[in-house]
Scaffold this active site. Sequence first.
Site, PDB file in Angstrom:
ATOM      1  N   ASP A 260     -31.647  53.746 -36.082  1.00  0.00           N
ATOM      2  CA  ASP A 260     -31.756  55.090 -35.476  1.00  0.00           C
ATOM      3  C   ASP A 260     -33.023  55.727 -36.038  1.00  0.00           C
ATOM      4  O   ASP A 260     -32.969  56.654 -36.835  1.00  0.00           O
ATOM      5  CB  ASP A 260     -30.495  55.913 -35.809  1.00  0.00           C
ATOM      6  CG  ASP A 260     -30.609  57.353 -35.328  1.00  0.00           C
ATOM      7  OD1 ASP A 260     -31.209  57.583 -34.263  1.00  0.00           O
ATOM      8  OD2 ASP A 260     -30.098  58.251 -36.033  1.00  0.00           O
TER       9      ASP A 260
ATOM     10  N   GLU B 199     -20.115  58.370 -35.554  1.00  0.00           N
ATOM     11  CA  GLU B 199     -20.778  58.712 -36.814  1.00  0.00           C
ATOM     12  C   GLU B 199     -20.263  60.052 -37.324  1.00  0.00           C
ATOM     13  O   GLU B 199     -20.187  61.021 -36.555  1.00  0.00           O
ATOM     14  CB  GLU B 199     -22.293  58.761 -36.546  1.00  0.00           C
ATOM     15  CG  GLU B 199     -23.134  59.063 -37.753  1.00  0.00           C
ATOM     16  CD  GLU B 199     -24.630  58.901 -37.435  1.00  0.00           C
ATOM     17  OE1 GLU B 199     -24.981  58.232 -36.441  1.00  0.00           O
ATOM     18  OE2 GLU B 199     -25.449  59.458 -38.183  1.00  0.00           O
TER      19      GLU B 199
ATOM     20  N   ASP C 293     -22.271  59.170 -42.489  1.00  0.00           N
ATOM     21  CA  ASP C 293     -23.652  59.634 -42.639  1.00  0.00           C
ATOM     22  C   ASP C 293     -23.685  60.683 -43.754  1.00  0.00           C
ATOM     23  O   ASP C 293     -23.945  60.360 -44.917  1.00  0.00           O
ATOM     24  CB  ASP C 293     -24.168  60.184 -41.294  1.00  0.00           C
ATOM     25  CG  ASP C 293     -25.613  60.654 -41.378  1.00  0.00           C
ATOM     26  OD1 ASP C 293     -26.245  60.450 -42.444  1.00  0.00           O
ATOM     27  OD2 ASP C 293     -26.135  61.246 -40.408  1.00  0.00           O
TER      28      ASP C 293
ATOM     29  N   ASP D 152     -35.632  57.257 -34.334  1.00  0.00           N
ATOM     30  CA  ASP D 152     -36.202  57.812 -33.099  1.00  0.00           C
ATOM     31  C   ASP D 152     -37.062  59.045 -33.330  1.00  0.00           C
ATOM     32  O   ASP D 152     -37.542  59.644 -32.359  1.00  0.00           O
ATOM     33  CB  ASP D 152     -35.091  58.134 -32.092  1.00  0.00           C
ATOM     34  CG  ASP D 152     -34.070  59.143 -32.646  1.00  0.00           C
ATOM     35  OD1 ASP D 152     -34.074  59.397 -33.873  1.00  0.00           O
ATOM     36  OD2 ASP D 152     -33.278  59.674 -31.855  1.00  0.00           O
TER      37      ASP D 152
ATOM     38  N   ARG E 147     -27.251  72.221 -35.977  1.00  0.00           N
ATOM     39  CA  ARG E 147     -28.470  73.027 -35.833  1.00  0.00           C
ATOM     40  C   ARG E 147     -29.214  72.711 -34.548  1.00  0.00           C
ATOM     41  O   ARG E 147     -28.984  71.684 -33.903  1.00  0.00           O
ATOM     42  CB  ARG E 147     -29.404  72.814 -37.012  1.00  0.00           C
ATOM     43  CG  ARG E 147     -29.993  71.411 -37.108  1.00  0.00           C
ATOM     44  CD  ARG E 147     -30.723  71.251 -38.414  1.00  0.00           C
ATOM     45  NE  ARG E 147     -31.615  70.101 -38.425  1.00  0.00           N
ATOM     46  CZ  ARG E 147     -32.852  70.116 -38.879  1.00  0.00           C
ATOM     47  NH1 ARG E 147     -33.385  71.236 -39.319  1.00  0.00           N
ATOM     48  NH2 ARG E 147     -33.589  69.032 -38.904  1.00  0.00           N
TER      49      ARG E 147
ATOM     50  N   LYS F 258     -24.958  63.154 -29.268  1.00  0.00           N
ATOM     51  CA  LYS F 258     -24.489  64.183 -30.194  1.00  0.00           C
ATOM     52  C   LYS F 258     -23.293  64.910 -29.586  1.00  0.00           C
ATOM     53  O   LYS F 258     -23.350  65.377 -28.429  1.00  0.00           O
ATOM     54  CB  LYS F 258     -25.614  65.182 -30.478  1.00  0.00           C
ATOM     55  CG  LYS F 258     -26.767  64.585 -31.284  1.00  0.00           C
ATOM     56  CD  LYS F 258     -26.393  64.302 -32.723  1.00  0.00           C
ATOM     57  CE  LYS F 258     -27.607  63.839 -33.535  1.00  0.00           C
ATOM     58  NZ  LYS F 258     -27.267  63.537 -34.931  1.00  0.00           N
TER      59      LYS F 258
ATOM     60  N   ASP G 201     -22.307  60.812 -32.454  1.00  0.00           N
ATOM     61  CA  ASP G 201     -22.506  61.435 -33.762  1.00  0.00           C
ATOM     62  C   ASP G 201     -21.991  62.868 -33.697  1.00  0.00           C
ATOM     63  O   ASP G 201     -22.581  63.721 -33.026  1.00  0.00           O
ATOM     64  CB  ASP G 201     -24.002  61.430 -34.147  1.00  0.00           C
ATOM     65  CG  ASP G 201     -24.213  61.905 -35.585  1.00  0.00           C
ATOM     66  OD1 ASP G 201     -23.227  62.307 -36.237  1.00  0.00           O
ATOM     67  OD2 ASP G 201     -25.373  61.875 -36.050  1.00  0.00           O
TER      68      ASP G 201
ATOM     69  N   LYS H  58     -30.286  56.780 -45.033  1.00  0.00           N
ATOM     70  CA  LYS H  58     -31.483  57.561 -44.673  1.00  0.00           C
ATOM     71  C   LYS H  58     -32.276  57.802 -45.950  1.00  0.00           C
ATOM     72  O   LYS H  58     -31.702  58.234 -46.963  1.00  0.00           O
ATOM     73  CB  LYS H  58     -31.101  58.919 -44.085  1.00  0.00           C
ATOM     74  CG  LYS H  58     -30.512  58.859 -42.710  1.00  0.00           C
ATOM     75  CD  LYS H  58     -30.293  60.286 -42.221  1.00  0.00           C
ATOM     76  CE  LYS H  58     -29.490  60.291 -40.950  1.00  0.00           C
ATOM     77  NZ  LYS H  58     -28.755  61.564 -40.805  1.00  0.00           N
TER      78      LYS H  58
ATOM     79  N   CYS I 198     -32.896  58.488 -39.603  1.00  0.00           N
ATOM     80  CA  CYS I 198     -33.937  59.419 -40.070  1.00  0.00           C
ATOM     81  C   CYS I 198     -33.480  60.842 -39.790  1.00  0.00           C
ATOM     82  O   CYS I 198     -32.497  61.056 -39.087  1.00  0.00           O
ATOM     83  CB  CYS I 198     -35.265  59.149 -39.362  1.00  0.00           C
ATOM     84  SG  CYS I 198     -35.209  59.337 -37.562  1.00  0.00           S
TER      85      CYS I 198
ATOM     86  N   THR J  31     -31.760  59.726 -29.546  1.00  0.00           N
ATOM     87  CA  THR J  31     -30.725  60.760 -29.614  1.00  0.00           C
ATOM     88  C   THR J  31     -30.678  61.571 -28.319  1.00  0.00           C
ATOM     89  O   THR J  31     -31.712  61.993 -27.801  1.00  0.00           O
ATOM     90  CB  THR J  31     -31.014  61.720 -30.788  1.00  0.00           C
ATOM     91  OG1 THR J  31     -31.121  60.940 -31.978  1.00  0.00           O
ATOM     92  CG2 THR J  31     -29.918  62.751 -30.948  1.00  0.00           C
TER      93      THR J  31
ATOM     94  N   LYS K 207     -27.706  57.593 -28.804  1.00  0.00           N
ATOM     95  CA  LYS K 207     -26.914  58.266 -29.850  1.00  0.00           C
ATOM     96  C   LYS K 207     -26.553  59.638 -29.297  1.00  0.00           C
ATOM     97  O   LYS K 207     -27.404  60.539 -29.235  1.00  0.00           O
ATOM     98  CB  LYS K 207     -27.741  58.358 -31.124  1.00  0.00           C
ATOM     99  CG  LYS K 207     -27.123  59.213 -32.214  1.00  0.00           C
ATOM    100  CD  LYS K 207     -27.619  58.736 -33.554  1.00  0.00           C
ATOM    101  CE  LYS K 207     -27.523  59.796 -34.619  1.00  0.00           C
ATOM    102  NZ  LYS K 207     -27.601  59.248 -35.957  1.00  0.00           N
TER     103      LYS K 207
END
Length: 365
Positions: A321, A218, A243, A323, A24, A162, A190, A267, A295, A135, A160
């Site tokens: 993580d 991840e 995750d 952030d 997303r 993406k 991730d 999380k 989170c 991230t 991190k």
Amino acid sequence: MKITDVQFGMLRVPLKTPFKTALRTVSTVEDIVVMVHTDSGHVGYGEAPATAVITGDTHGSIIDAIRHYISPRLIGQEIADLNHLTQLIQGAMEKNTSAKAAVEIAVYDLWGQLYNAPLYKLLGGGDPVITTDITISVDYIDKMVADSVSAVERGFESLKIKVGKDIGVDIERVKAIYAAVEGRALLRLDANQGWTAKQAVYALQTLEDAGIKLELIEQPVKARDLAGMRYVTERVHTPVMADESVFGPMEVIELIRLRAADIINIKLMKTGGISNAIRIADIAAMHGVECMIGCMLETGISVAAAVHVAVAKSNVITRIDLDGPSLCQFNPIDGGVIFNESEISVTDAPGLGIREIRGLERIEA
Ligand SMILES: C[C@H](N)C(=O)N[C@@H](CCC(=O)O)C(=O)O
Ligand SMILES: [Mg+2]
């Protein structure tokens, strides 16, 4: 201290830059804030984002779950009976983990206030300063490199990254970022479920063969594809972290039994709050499996709760993580946890220590 009422608000905070993952794209944090009132005048705060693509939760479902299923069970209950309260919350209905998390966080906040102690001390204590990664959203390669360099210049030592969009471009993304920040920051990837197991093995082996050292990968494959997670874990040197594949303690037990991942991302919005997060940390510790605490797009209410858990469970939560507040344009929370870029520190204010939430829009009961 007895619970008398549960109220709601909406907190909107624009992000510094759009948050883009394989699942997303989001430009504003829009979270439900829960306020649990008591007969002593104390208020406990909780927060839940609507991360429908991961938890299935929407703003409407969070409010409905709390209003019609969770809150009626809590009115009149004693905050001192914490274990009873967490059982009432977790047993109120199936799933709806973000709603349960928001209410549990508020109850734990009140529990700390009741005993006039910061939550992390009641959970076992620890060093009240931790360090988070930040991230880097998936984007054009040049933009990701610029964002990574800028994060390193702001003091972040862990990025991190993406990925999970297009396997060929993903490999080039990681190579370019690694070249730009090598020796200055650790890279965590991730994929947010964006690869197949075979693609993940190909991408990671290609990066490993190119001499790129990654801290971890991840959730490379689909959440339900535990066989795929295990396939990747068995074939790459890079540690694999679960995750979206693990929400609660039972899933963690199954994942560990199958040896489907090396590390677990806890999380609060997946576990349904603090009680199960602690359970998972203890199960993982018993099996010698390390955890990250992460989170969703959350501000300093629910992230503060995660910080308290991280501090108290630092024996097993070795990676952070958290952030969410650093991704926001401003911090609407005046409270007991201080977010200063990569450094997060906890004060000795009781509970979560939240004094003010700026810009909270009330949602009528
Ligand atoms: C914000 C955090 N660093 C993060 O990436 N969290 C999730 C995604 C959350 C979201 O889509 O809101 C993750 O996949 O780890
Ligand atoms: Mg993730």
